[in-house]
Write an enzyme that holds these catalytic residues in place. Structure first.
Site, PDB file in Angstrom:
ATOM      1  N   ARG A   1      50.645  61.893 -41.525  1.00 45.37           N
ATOM      2  CA  ARG A   1      50.512  63.174 -40.813  1.00 45.37           C
ATOM      3  C   ARG A   1      49.161  63.831 -41.107  1.00 45.37           C
ATOM      4  O   ARG A   1      49.072  65.045 -41.267  1.00 45.37           O
ATOM      5  CB  ARG A   1      51.673  64.107 -41.169  1.00 45.37           C
TER       6      ARG A   1
ATOM      7  N   SER B   1      60.487  67.534 -36.552  1.00 42.92           N
ATOM      8  CA  SER B   1      60.699  67.526 -38.000  1.00 42.92           C
ATOM      9  C   SER B   1      59.932  68.688 -38.622  1.00 42.92           C
ATOM     10  O   SER B   1      58.723  68.804 -38.450  1.00 42.92           O
ATOM     11  CB  SER B   1      60.209  66.208 -38.608  1.00 42.92           C
TER      12      SER B   1
ATOM     13  N   GLU C   1      55.653  70.378 -42.073  1.00 48.22           N
ATOM     14  CA  GLU C   1      54.972  69.550 -41.081  1.00 48.22           C
ATOM     15  C   GLU C   1      54.571  70.411 -39.904  1.00 48.22           C
ATOM     16  O   GLU C   1      53.585  70.164 -39.230  1.00 48.22           O
ATOM     17  CB  GLU C   1      55.889  68.409 -40.631  1.00 48.22           C
TER      18      GLU C   1
END
Length: 301
Positions: free
Chosen positions: A174, A224, A294
């Protein structure tokens, strides 16, 4: 009419510049206060618009489809530029797919399948656009953008264009170097592999069924909410901490998948942020693991 609006109208007459645009219309959370100014430029307008904002002393925030954003209830001061459908061209060059940053991943994956090119099946259900996916090295079901990105065209802080190879982007979980340098993704070249169109579509359909079965797609969310901690799964930790269904205002830890925070209706950004803090605190108290968001928080809270 204020000076900035007048300047944009004069220099970019085809561009629509909105004022006090509700960002809840532009995030998948369906949450967010107003952007002071908001525009979706075409590629040939992008650099010019950024320069005009600089001349007027107005800050610029660049967003994509808003699928990984929580915008504060106080909104965003300055100019919000959405890289959207005005920059969504996609073309196939042999085994390479070239797409502008505003192209949606779902559409790109479908285009690849039509051309019998494999490698983007994992992206078929990710509700974001290419630019945002490259910035955060988006991934799912064992695949991620660094697996397919060959080259990316970006604008730097002086709105000069640069071509960066996959290796120069410093991809990680990420992560890419793009936010660190305040780059803006304009286009990406994705290197794919020849495959069977039927098999590619079958794999995409299989992943779509898995998403529908396991994820709370019936509610607004940003996917998420937390990054996967080393050696753990965020959703499992949250569930084991007894937080399934935990609610703050209109925000809730999904009962279907604890890794998702959902907007059950009328949730504010403050609700979501407080819930995220509560979850991170409880998980850390229970297991000694601190969950990292996230979801990206921007604007005034």
């Amino acid at each position: 009419m204020d000076d900035f609006r007048a300047l944009v109208t004069e220099r970019l007459p085809q561009l629509i510049l909105a004022a006090e645009e509700p960002m809840e219309r532009h995030t998948t959370f369906r949450i967010g206060g107003p952007a002071e100014y908001y525009a979706r430029p075409r590629r040939e307008e992008l650099a010019h618009l950024i320069k005009l904002a600089g001349q007027a002393g107005i800050s610029v925030t660049v967003v994509g489809h808003g699928s990984n954003l929580l915008v504060g209830d106080g909104g965003i001061r300055g100019l919000v530029i959405e890289i959207g459908e005005e920059m969504s061209e996609v073309r196939i060059e042999g085994q390479t797919l070239v797409a502008s940053a505003g192209a949606m991943l779902t559409g790109i994956a479908q285009k690849a399948a039509q051309a019998a090119l494999s490698g983007l099946e994992f992206a078929a259900g990710i509700p974001g656009n290419l630019g945002g996916a490259v910035v955060m090295n988006a991934g799912a079901y064992g695949g991620e953008m660094r697996d397919v990105v060959e080259q990316v065209t970006v604008l730097d802080q002086d709105v000069n264009a640069h071509c960066l190879s996959s290796g120069e982007l410093d991809f990680g979980y990420r992560h890419s170097c793009i936010p660190e340098h305040n780059y803006i993704v304009v286009e990406a070249r994705l290197k794919l592999e020849p495959g069977d169109s039927g098999e590619i579509r079958a794999r995409m359909a299989q992943l779509a069924r898995q998403r529908t079965e396991k994820q709370p797609l019936e509610y607004p969310s940003a996917g998420s909410t937390f990054k996967r901690p080393q050696g753990h799964f965020a959703g499992q930790l949250i569930m084991d901490a007894g937080l399934r269904g935990y609610t703050v205002g209109g925000a809730q830890v999904s009962e279907k998948h604890c890794g998702f925070v959902i907007n059950r209706g009328g949730a504010t950004a403050a609700d979501v942020r407080q819930l995220m803090c509560d979850v991170a605190d409880r998980v850390e108290a229970c297991f000694g693991v601190r969950l990292e968001p996230e979801v990206k928080l921007i604007g005034e809270f």
